[in-house]
Design a protein around this motif. Structure first.
Motif, PDB file in Angstrom:
ATOM      1  N   GLY A 122      -8.926 -14.684  -2.498  1.00 51.46           N
ATOM      2  CA  GLY A 122     -10.260 -14.261  -2.091  1.00 51.46           C
ATOM      3  C   GLY A 122     -10.273 -12.816  -1.604  1.00 51.46           C
ATOM      4  O   GLY A 122     -11.156 -12.030  -1.970  1.00 51.46           O
ATOM      5  N   ILE A 123      -9.283 -12.445  -0.765  1.00 54.08           N
ATOM      6  CA  ILE A 123      -9.202 -11.068  -0.266  1.00 54.08           C
ATOM      7  C   ILE A 123      -8.936 -10.090  -1.414  1.00 54.08           C
ATOM      8  O   ILE A 123      -9.538  -9.007  -1.484  1.00 54.08           O
ATOM      9  CB  ILE A 123      -8.104 -10.957   0.808  1.00 54.08           C
ATOM     10  N   LEU A 168      -3.898  -0.504  -8.207  1.00 60.85           N
ATOM     11  CA  LEU A 168      -3.223  -0.230  -6.936  1.00 60.85           C
ATOM     12  C   LEU A 168      -3.746  -1.120  -5.820  1.00 60.85           C
ATOM     13  O   LEU A 168      -2.966  -1.600  -4.985  1.00 60.85           O
ATOM     14  CB  LEU A 168      -3.405   1.241  -6.560  1.00 60.85           C
ATOM     15  N   SER A 169      -5.054  -1.352  -5.799  1.00 68.60           N
ATOM     16  CA  SER A 169      -5.609  -2.216  -4.747  1.00 68.60           C
ATOM     17  C   SER A 169      -5.111  -3.646  -4.885  1.00 68.60           C
ATOM     18  O   SER A 169      -4.881  -4.332  -3.879  1.00 68.60           O
ATOM     19  CB  SER A 169      -7.139  -2.183  -4.805  1.00 68.60           C
ATOM     20  N   PHE A 170      -4.919  -4.094  -6.135  1.00 63.28           N
ATOM     21  CA  PHE A 170      -4.387  -5.445  -6.365  1.00 63.28           C
ATOM     22  C   PHE A 170      -2.965  -5.563  -5.801  1.00 63.28           C
ATOM     23  O   PHE A 170      -2.630  -6.534  -5.118  1.00 63.28           O
ATOM     24  CB  PHE A 170      -4.398  -5.749  -7.862  1.00 63.28           C
ATOM     25  N   VAL A 171      -2.131  -4.541  -6.076  1.00 65.13           N
ATOM     26  CA  VAL A 171      -0.743  -4.568  -5.608  1.00 65.13           C
ATOM     27  C   VAL A 171      -0.668  -4.366  -4.098  1.00 65.13           C
ATOM     28  O   VAL A 171       0.033  -5.098  -3.387  1.00 65.13           O
ATOM     29  CB  VAL A 171       0.083  -3.490  -6.336  1.00 65.13           C
ATOM     30  N   LEU A 172      -1.396  -3.382  -3.585  1.00 65.38           N
ATOM     31  CA  LEU A 172      -1.324  -3.060  -2.161  1.00 65.38           C
ATOM     32  C   LEU A 172      -1.861  -4.190  -1.288  1.00 65.38           C
ATOM     33  O   LEU A 172      -1.346  -4.431  -0.188  1.00 65.38           O
ATOM     34  CB  LEU A 172      -2.090  -1.767  -1.884  1.00 65.38           C
ATOM     35  N   THR A 173      -2.883  -4.879  -1.774  1.00 65.63           N
ATOM     36  CA  THR A 173      -3.420  -6.008  -1.006  1.00 65.63           C
ATOM     37  C   THR A 173      -2.363  -7.087  -0.819  1.00 65.63           C
ATOM     38  O   THR A 173      -2.191  -7.634   0.279  1.00 65.63           O
ATOM     39  CB  THR A 173      -4.651  -6.596  -1.715  1.00 65.63           C
ATOM     40  N   GLY A 174      -1.620  -7.381  -1.884  1.00 68.50           N
ATOM     41  CA  GLY A 174      -0.539  -8.371  -1.773  1.00 68.50           C
ATOM     42  C   GLY A 174       0.562  -7.921  -0.837  1.00 68.50           C
ATOM     43  O   GLY A 174       1.081  -8.723  -0.046  1.00 68.50           O
ATOM     44  N   VAL A 182       0.296  -5.772   1.703  1.00 64.24           N
ATOM     45  CA  VAL A 182      -0.209  -5.790   3.084  1.00 64.24           C
ATOM     46  C   VAL A 182      -0.253  -7.211   3.623  1.00 64.24           C
ATOM     47  O   VAL A 182       0.123  -7.471   4.785  1.00 64.24           O
ATOM     48  CB  VAL A 182      -1.600  -5.136   3.147  1.00 64.24           C
ATOM     49  N   GLU A 183      -0.680  -8.150   2.815  1.00 62.52           N
ATOM     50  CA  GLU A 183      -0.737  -9.543   3.259  1.00 62.52           C
ATOM     51  C   GLU A 183       0.668 -10.082   3.530  1.00 62.52           C
ATOM     52  O   GLU A 183       0.889 -10.795   4.520  1.00 62.52           O
ATOM     53  CB  GLU A 183      -1.430 -10.397   2.207  1.00 62.52           C
ATOM     54  N   ALA A 184       1.623  -9.743   2.657  1.00 64.09           N
ATOM     55  CA  ALA A 184       2.999 -10.208   2.863  1.00 64.09           C
ATOM     56  C   ALA A 184       3.593  -9.624   4.138  1.00 64.09           C
ATOM     57  O   ALA A 184       4.341 -10.307   4.863  1.00 64.09           O
ATOM     58  CB  ALA A 184       3.855  -9.818   1.659  1.00 64.09           C
ATOM     59  N   ILE A 235       1.901 -11.441   7.341  1.00 63.31           N
ATOM     60  CA  ILE A 235       2.148 -12.868   7.603  1.00 63.31           C
ATOM     61  C   ILE A 235       3.106 -13.094   8.776  1.00 63.31           C
ATOM     62  O   ILE A 235       2.832 -13.930   9.651  1.00 63.31           O
ATOM     63  CB  ILE A 235       2.642 -13.561   6.310  1.00 63.31           C
ATOM     64  N   PRO A 236       4.249 -12.366   8.867  1.00 60.69           N
ATOM     65  CA  PRO A 236       5.142 -12.595  10.016  1.00 60.69           C
ATOM     66  C   PRO A 236       4.486 -12.281  11.358  1.00 60.69           C
ATOM     67  O   PRO A 236       4.772 -12.945  12.372  1.00 60.69           O
ATOM     68  CB  PRO A 236       6.321 -11.649   9.746  1.00 60.69           C
ATOM     69  N   TYR A 237       3.604 -11.274  11.386  1.00 56.11           N
ATOM     70  CA  TYR A 237       2.926 -10.916  12.634  1.00 56.11           C
ATOM     71  C   TYR A 237       1.899 -11.967  13.050  1.00 56.11           C
ATOM     72  O   TYR A 237       1.486 -12.016  14.207  1.00 56.11           O
ATOM     73  CB  TYR A 237       2.239  -9.565  12.477  1.00 56.11           C
ATOM     74  N   LEU A 238       1.494 -12.779  12.104  1.00 57.79           N
ATOM     75  CA  LEU A 238       0.566 -13.863  12.419  1.00 57.79           C
ATOM     76  C   LEU A 238       1.286 -15.130  12.857  1.00 57.79           C
ATOM     77  O   LEU A 238       0.633 -16.145  13.159  1.00 57.79           O
ATOM     78  CB  LEU A 238      -0.304 -14.168  11.189  1.00 57.79           C
ATOM     79  N   GLY A 239       2.605 -15.070  12.901  1.00 57.69           N
ATOM     80  CA  GLY A 239       3.384 -16.226  13.332  1.00 57.69           C
ATOM     81  C   GLY A 239       3.528 -17.292  12.270  1.00 57.69           C
ATOM     82  O   GLY A 239       3.828 -18.452  12.603  1.00 57.69           O
TER      83      GLY A 239
END
Length: 340
Positions: free
Chosen positions: A140-141, A103-109, A111-113, A116-120
């Motif tokens: 790495g994350i 679950l952490s492997f899937v959720l990390t991806g 959350v990152e996806a 990304i839009p909020y980071l511009g």
């Protein structure tokens, strides 16, 4: 111990009988005879005999130890590759921890996806080097997140046995447990076994498996594009991926299975799960053989550096070879399809 106690009791009763049967000193007994009798009872020779009695404890301990070693040799447990781990947790911990890692492997991806839009950042507008750097950061994350859960669970069982989650740089060329020596042996064995498996699969299979879902195919645009992209890909496939996968599949899952099944069976089961986790059905035979080699190399050395080194050289070697072929003008996508 029982023999020693019975002997002590016998000596005590004998001493009591001796004292009871001895006539008390009469007034006629001379002082010289009294001193001689006292010296006889408490002579150094008698004291040295009494001090020898506890030595029987050491004798029986050594005897029990030799019996245990002999029994171990008779059962074949002196073979390092067949020994099981002393697993401190039960099946509930294995199930929940495995689920948590997935679950952490899937959720990390996810959350990152979503972040990304909020980071511009716009993926379509990124250069190849920026995409490679983003993938490096993402891997790495993910590695830190999954290993964080794994070690958080393991820390509740401290102190752990010394061969659980062991990363030992000492004695790399020891014949019995040298991690670098057995990594070299395992790498040669893995290359040979995977090549034979691929040839057998191609011979018995009429159709070539599709590789659209293969992670390597998705990385093809980055291979050979620049030195930055190559360095990021080597870091992803040669460092982060081996560290994550070997700690999870071999260091935790395979070790946990040895609590209930023999070590060779645990190696095979973990290799099958390792191959299935890549979500590439066409690559299952080769990944299964690779996972089996990684498992047996780890069982031999009880050092996670061994499978991590094999896995790292395997992945980074593929990336560097494809980069070289790309720079020489070969169509590496066509080469990959031709080798499946």
């Amino acid at each position: 111990m029982v023999t020693m106690l019975l002997s002590s009791l016998a000596q005590s009763s004998l001493c009591y009988h001796f004292l009871a049967s001895t006539k008390p000193y009469s007034s006629k007994t001379s002082a010289k005879q009294s001193r001689a009798l006292a010296l006889h009872r408490f002579s150094p020779r008698r004291r040295s005999i009494s001090r020898r009695a506890p030595r029987s404890v050491c004798f029986f301990s050594a005897d029990e130890k030799s019996k245990a070693e002999l029994q171990e040799k008779k059962t074949g447990l002196d073979w390092q590759i067949l020994k099981q781990w002393d697993v401190p947790w039960e099946w509930q911990t294995v199930s929940l921890t495995s689920l948590g890692c997935g679950l952490s492997f899937v959720l990390t991806g996810l959350v990152e996806a979503a972040a990304i839009p909020y980071l511009g950042l716009r993926i379509q507008e990124l250069s190849l080097d920026e995409k490679a750097e983003l993938l490096f950061f993402d891997q790495g994350i993910t590695t830190l997140a999954v290993l964080g859960i794994l070690y958080g669970v393991a820390n509740t069982f401290q102190p752990l046995p010394e061969d659980v989650f062991r990363y030992d740089w000492r004695e790399p060329f020891s014949l019995q447990k040298g991690w670098l020596l057995w990594a070299g042996i395992g790498l040669v064995g893995a290359i040979s076994a995977v090549a034979l498996t691929g040839a057998a699969t191609s011979f018995f299979s009429a159709e070539s498996p599709q590789r659209e879902t293969d992670a390597l195919v998705r990385l093809l645009p980055l291979i050979g594009s620049s030195s930055i992209s190559t360095a990021c890909l080597v870091g992803i496939t040669g460092v982060f991926a081996p560290l994550l996968e070997e700690t999870v599949f071999r260091g935790f899952f395979m070790v946990s299975l040895t609590k209930w099944v023999p070590t060779p069976v645990a190696v095979i089961i973990s290799a099958a799960v390792f191959a299935l986790a890549h979500l590439t059905p066409g690559e299952f035979p080769q990944l299964f053989v690779l996972g089996t080699t990684l498992g047996f190399s780890y069982a031999q050395t009880r050092n996670l550096l061994t499978p991590i080194t094999i896995h790292g050289f395997w992945n980074s070697g593929v990336i560097l070879l494809l980069t070289f072929l790309q720079l020489q003008g070969y169509d590496i996508k066509e080469l990959l399809q031709a080798t499946t």
